[in-house]
Design a protein around this motif. Structure first.
Motif, PDB file in Angstrom:
ATOM      1  N   LEU A   4       0.824  -1.210   0.000  1.00 35.67           N
ATOM      2  CA  LEU A   4       0.000   0.000   0.000  1.00 35.67           C
ATOM      3  C   LEU A   4       0.859   1.262   0.000  1.00 35.67           C
ATOM      4  O   LEU A   4       0.518   2.248  -0.661  1.00 35.67           O
ATOM      5  CB  LEU A   4      -0.950  -0.006   1.196  1.00 35.67           C
ATOM      6  CG  LEU A   4      -2.112  -0.999   1.088  1.00 35.67           C
ATOM      7  CD1 LEU A   4      -2.868  -1.074   2.412  1.00 35.67           C
ATOM      8  CD2 LEU A   4      -3.047  -0.630  -0.042  1.00 35.67           C
ATOM      9  N   MET A   5       1.970   1.235   0.724  1.00 34.68           N
ATOM     10  CA  MET A   5       2.878   2.390   0.719  1.00 34.68           C
ATOM     11  C   MET A   5       3.473   2.603  -0.667  1.00 34.68           C
ATOM     12  O   MET A   5       3.565   3.743  -1.144  1.00 34.68           O
ATOM     13  CB  MET A   5       3.984   2.224   1.754  1.00 34.68           C
ATOM     14  CG  MET A   5       3.515   2.430   3.171  1.00 34.68           C
ATOM     15  SD  MET A   5       4.842   2.521   4.418  1.00 34.68           S
ATOM     16  CE  MET A   5       5.890   1.168   4.016  1.00 34.68           C
ATOM     17  N   GLN A   6       3.869   1.518  -1.331  1.00 34.45           N
ATOM     18  CA  GLN A   6       4.432   1.636  -2.675  1.00 34.45           C
ATOM     19  C   GLN A   6       3.394   2.152  -3.659  1.00 34.45           C
ATOM     20  O   GLN A   6       3.709   2.983  -4.524  1.00 34.45           O
ATOM     21  CB  GLN A   6       4.978   0.287  -3.137  1.00 34.45           C
ATOM     22  CG  GLN A   6       6.211  -0.135  -2.388  1.00 34.45           C
ATOM     23  CD  GLN A   6       6.637  -1.566  -2.710  1.00 34.45           C
ATOM     24  OE1 GLN A   6       5.851  -2.357  -3.227  1.00 34.45           O
ATOM     25  NE2 GLN A   6       7.882  -1.887  -2.396  1.00 34.45           N
ATOM     26  N   LEU A   7       2.171   1.703  -3.540  1.00 34.65           N
ATOM     27  CA  LEU A   7       1.105   2.175  -4.418  1.00 34.65           C
ATOM     28  C   LEU A   7       0.829   3.657  -4.184  1.00 34.65           C
ATOM     29  O   LEU A   7       0.647   4.422  -5.132  1.00 34.65           O
ATOM     30  CB  LEU A   7      -0.161   1.344  -4.214  1.00 34.65           C
ATOM     31  CG  LEU A   7      -1.346   1.676  -5.104  1.00 34.65           C
ATOM     32  CD1 LEU A   7      -0.974   1.634  -6.585  1.00 34.65           C
ATOM     33  CD2 LEU A   7      -2.489   0.722  -4.813  1.00 34.65           C
ATOM     34  N   GLU A   8       0.832   4.068  -2.932  1.00 37.51           N
ATOM     35  CA  GLU A   8       0.610   5.487  -2.634  1.00 37.51           C
ATOM     36  C   GLU A   8       1.744   6.343  -3.204  1.00 37.51           C
ATOM     37  O   GLU A   8       1.505   7.409  -3.774  1.00 37.51           O
ATOM     38  CB  GLU A   8       0.478   5.704  -1.130  1.00 37.51           C
ATOM     39  CG  GLU A   8       0.140   7.132  -0.769  1.00 37.51           C
ATOM     40  CD  GLU A   8      -0.191   7.321   0.702  1.00 37.51           C
ATOM     41  OE1 GLU A   8      -0.591   8.436   1.051  1.00 37.51           O
ATOM     42  OE2 GLU A   8      -0.041   6.369   1.493  1.00 37.51           O
ATOM     43  N   GLU A   9       2.982   5.866  -3.079  1.00 41.37           N
ATOM     44  CA  GLU A   9       4.120   6.602  -3.638  1.00 41.37           C
ATOM     45  C   GLU A   9       4.006   6.692  -5.163  1.00 41.37           C
ATOM     46  O   GLU A   9       4.291   7.746  -5.749  1.00 41.37           O
ATOM     47  CB  GLU A   9       5.430   5.919  -3.248  1.00 41.37           C
ATOM     48  CG  GLU A   9       5.794   6.085  -1.788  1.00 41.37           C
ATOM     49  CD  GLU A   9       6.997   5.244  -1.379  1.00 41.37           C
ATOM     50  OE1 GLU A   9       7.651   4.630  -2.262  1.00 41.37           O
ATOM     51  OE2 GLU A   9       7.288   5.193  -0.179  1.00 41.37           O
ATOM     52  N   ALA A  10       3.599   5.599  -5.798  1.00 41.28           N
ATOM     53  CA  ALA A  10       3.429   5.609  -7.251  1.00 41.28           C
ATOM     54  C   ALA A  10       2.351   6.604  -7.661  1.00 41.28           C
ATOM     55  O   ALA A  10       2.507   7.339  -8.655  1.00 41.28           O
ATOM     56  CB  ALA A  10       3.092   4.212  -7.756  1.00 41.28           C
ATOM     57  N   MET A  11       1.260   6.641  -6.911  1.00 37.86           N
ATOM     58  CA  MET A  11       0.190   7.604  -7.213  1.00 37.86           C
ATOM     59  C   MET A  11       0.694   9.037  -7.049  1.00 37.86           C
ATOM     60  O   MET A  11       0.381   9.907  -7.863  1.00 37.86           O
ATOM     61  CB  MET A  11      -1.015   7.369  -6.306  1.00 37.86           C
ATOM     62  CG  MET A  11      -1.886   6.213  -6.725  1.00 37.86           C
ATOM     63  SD  MET A  11      -2.612   6.430  -8.356  1.00 37.86           S
ATOM     64  CE  MET A  11      -3.624   7.873  -8.105  1.00 37.86           C
ATOM     65  N   ASP A  12       1.476   9.286  -6.012  1.00 37.89           N
ATOM     66  CA  ASP A  12       2.041  10.626  -5.809  1.00 37.89           C
ATOM     67  C   ASP A  12       2.931  11.016  -6.988  1.00 37.89           C
ATOM     68  O   ASP A  12       2.873  12.148  -7.478  1.00 37.89           O
ATOM     69  CB  ASP A  12       2.828  10.690  -4.500  1.00 37.89           C
ATOM     70  CG  ASP A  12       1.949  10.619  -3.271  1.00 37.89           C
ATOM     71  OD1 ASP A  12       0.723  10.848  -3.386  1.00 37.89           O
ATOM     72  OD2 ASP A  12       2.487  10.321  -2.182  1.00 37.89           O
ATOM     73  N   GLU A  13       3.748  10.076  -7.452  1.00 37.96           N
ATOM     74  CA  GLU A  13       4.626  10.349  -8.589  1.00 37.96           C
ATOM     75  C   GLU A  13       3.827  10.616  -9.859  1.00 37.96           C
ATOM     76  O   GLU A  13       4.142  11.533 -10.621  1.00 37.96           O
ATOM     77  CB  GLU A  13       5.576   9.171  -8.812  1.00 37.96           C
ATOM     78  CG  GLU A  13       6.628   9.021  -7.734  1.00 37.96           C
ATOM     79  CD  GLU A  13       7.438   7.741  -7.879  1.00 37.96           C
ATOM     80  OE1 GLU A  13       7.385   7.095  -8.965  1.00 37.96           O
ATOM     81  OE2 GLU A  13       8.136   7.381  -6.915  1.00 37.96           O
ATOM     82  N   LEU A  14       2.794   9.819 -10.096  1.00 35.77           N
ATOM     83  CA  LEU A  14       1.986   9.999 -11.298  1.00 35.77           C
ATOM     84  C   LEU A  14       1.216  11.313 -11.283  1.00 35.77           C
ATOM     85  O   LEU A  14       1.148  12.010 -12.300  1.00 35.77           O
ATOM     86  CB  LEU A  14       1.020   8.829 -11.480  1.00 35.77           C
ATOM     87  CG  LEU A  14       1.659   7.527 -11.948  1.00 35.77           C
ATOM     88  CD1 LEU A  14       0.674   6.369 -11.813  1.00 35.77           C
ATOM     89  CD2 LEU A  14       2.142   7.658 -13.385  1.00 35.77           C
ATOM     90  N   THR A  15       0.637  11.645 -10.149  1.00 38.35           N
ATOM     91  CA  THR A  15      -0.097  12.917 -10.095  1.00 38.35           C
ATOM     92  C   THR A  15       0.859  14.092 -10.314  1.00 38.35           C
ATOM     93  O   THR A  15       0.523  15.041 -11.022  1.00 38.35           O
ATOM     94  CB  THR A  15      -0.863  13.096  -8.768  1.00 38.35           C
ATOM     95  OG1 THR A  15       0.019  12.909  -7.666  1.00 38.35           O
ATOM     96  CG2 THR A  15      -2.030  12.132  -8.673  1.00 38.35           C
ATOM     97  N   GLU A  16       2.056  13.988  -9.750  1.00 33.56           N
ATOM     98  CA  GLU A  16       3.044  15.053  -9.951  1.00 33.56           C
ATOM     99  C   GLU A  16       3.474  15.115 -11.420  1.00 33.56           C
ATOM    100  O   GLU A  16       3.576  16.193 -12.001  1.00 33.56           O
ATOM    101  CB  GLU A  16       4.259  14.811  -9.059  1.00 33.56           C
ATOM    102  CG  GLU A  16       5.285  15.918  -9.141  1.00 33.56           C
ATOM    103  CD  GLU A  16       6.451  15.690  -8.199  1.00 33.56           C
ATOM    104  OE1 GLU A  16       7.579  16.029  -8.590  1.00 33.56           O
ATOM    105  OE2 GLU A  16       6.241  15.188  -7.082  1.00 33.56           O
ATOM    106  N   GLN A  17       3.714  13.958 -12.016  1.00 29.37           N
ATOM    107  CA  GLN A  17       4.140  13.885 -13.417  1.00 29.37           C
ATOM    108  C   GLN A  17       3.113  14.532 -14.348  1.00 29.37           C
ATOM    109  O   GLN A  17       3.479  15.174 -15.320  1.00 29.37           O
ATOM    110  CB  GLN A  17       4.358  12.430 -13.811  1.00 29.37           C
ATOM    111  CG  GLN A  17       4.785  12.228 -15.246  1.00 29.37           C
ATOM    112  CD  GLN A  17       4.982  10.761 -15.591  1.00 29.37           C
ATOM    113  OE1 GLN A  17       4.977   9.896 -14.733  1.00 29.37           O
ATOM    114  NE2 GLN A  17       5.151  10.482 -16.866  1.00 29.37           N
ATOM    115  N   PHE A  18       1.845  14.382 -14.039  1.00 25.57           N
ATOM    116  CA  PHE A  18       0.793  14.930 -14.892  1.00 25.57           C
ATOM    117  C   PHE A  18       0.270  16.281 -14.386  1.00 25.57           C
ATOM    118  O   PHE A  18      -0.740  16.780 -14.879  1.00 25.57           O
ATOM    119  CB  PHE A  18      -0.343  13.921 -15.046  1.00 25.57           C
ATOM    120  CG  PHE A  18       0.046  12.740 -15.885  1.00 25.57           C
ATOM    121  CD1 PHE A  18       0.087  12.846 -17.261  1.00 25.57           C
ATOM    122  CD2 PHE A  18       0.422  11.551 -15.285  1.00 25.57           C
ATOM    123  CE1 PHE A  18       0.471  11.774 -18.051  1.00 25.57           C
ATOM    124  CE2 PHE A  18       0.812  10.467 -16.064  1.00 25.57           C
ATOM    125  CZ  PHE A  18       0.844  10.578 -17.448  1.00 25.57           C
TER     126      PHE A  18
END
Length: 77
Positions: free
Chosen positions: A40-54
Motif C-alpha cells: 500500500l505504501m508503494q502504491l501510494e508513492e506511485a500515485m504521488d509520482e503519477l499525479t506530480e508527473q501529470f
C-alpha cells in the motif's frame, strides 16, 4: 489521464480500508500485515509520482458528485 488516476486512487483507498478491517478483525498474520502495508505504501508513492508527473494534485482527483458530495474522502494532504 485524470479519470484513470481518479479510479486508481479510489481503488487504492478501498483496498486500504479493506486491509485495515482485516487487521482489526485479526484475519491476517504479521507477515501478511507487513506485506500489505509495504504494498500500500508503494502504491501510494506511485500515485504521488503519477499525479506530480501529470501536474495534478490529490484534490484534482476528487470528483464532485453534486448532492452526494465528493467521490473520495479528504483525508490525504
Amino acid at each position: 489521464m485524470k479519470l484513470v488516476l481518479t479510479i486508481v486512487e479510489l481503488l487504492r483507498q478501498l483496498m486500504e480500508r479493506q486491509v485495515l478491517r482485516r487487521v482489526d478483525q485479526g484475519d491476517l498474520d504479521d507477515d501478511q500485515v507487513e506485506d500489505l502495508g509495504t504494498a500500500l505504501m508503494q502504491l501510494e508513492e506511485a500515485m504521488d509520482e503519477l499525479t506530480e508527473q501529470f501536474g495534478l494534485t490529490p484534490d484534482d482527483l476528487n470528483l464532485e458528485l453534486g448532492p452526494l458530495g465528493p467521490l473520495l474522502p479528504r483525508h490525504r494532504p
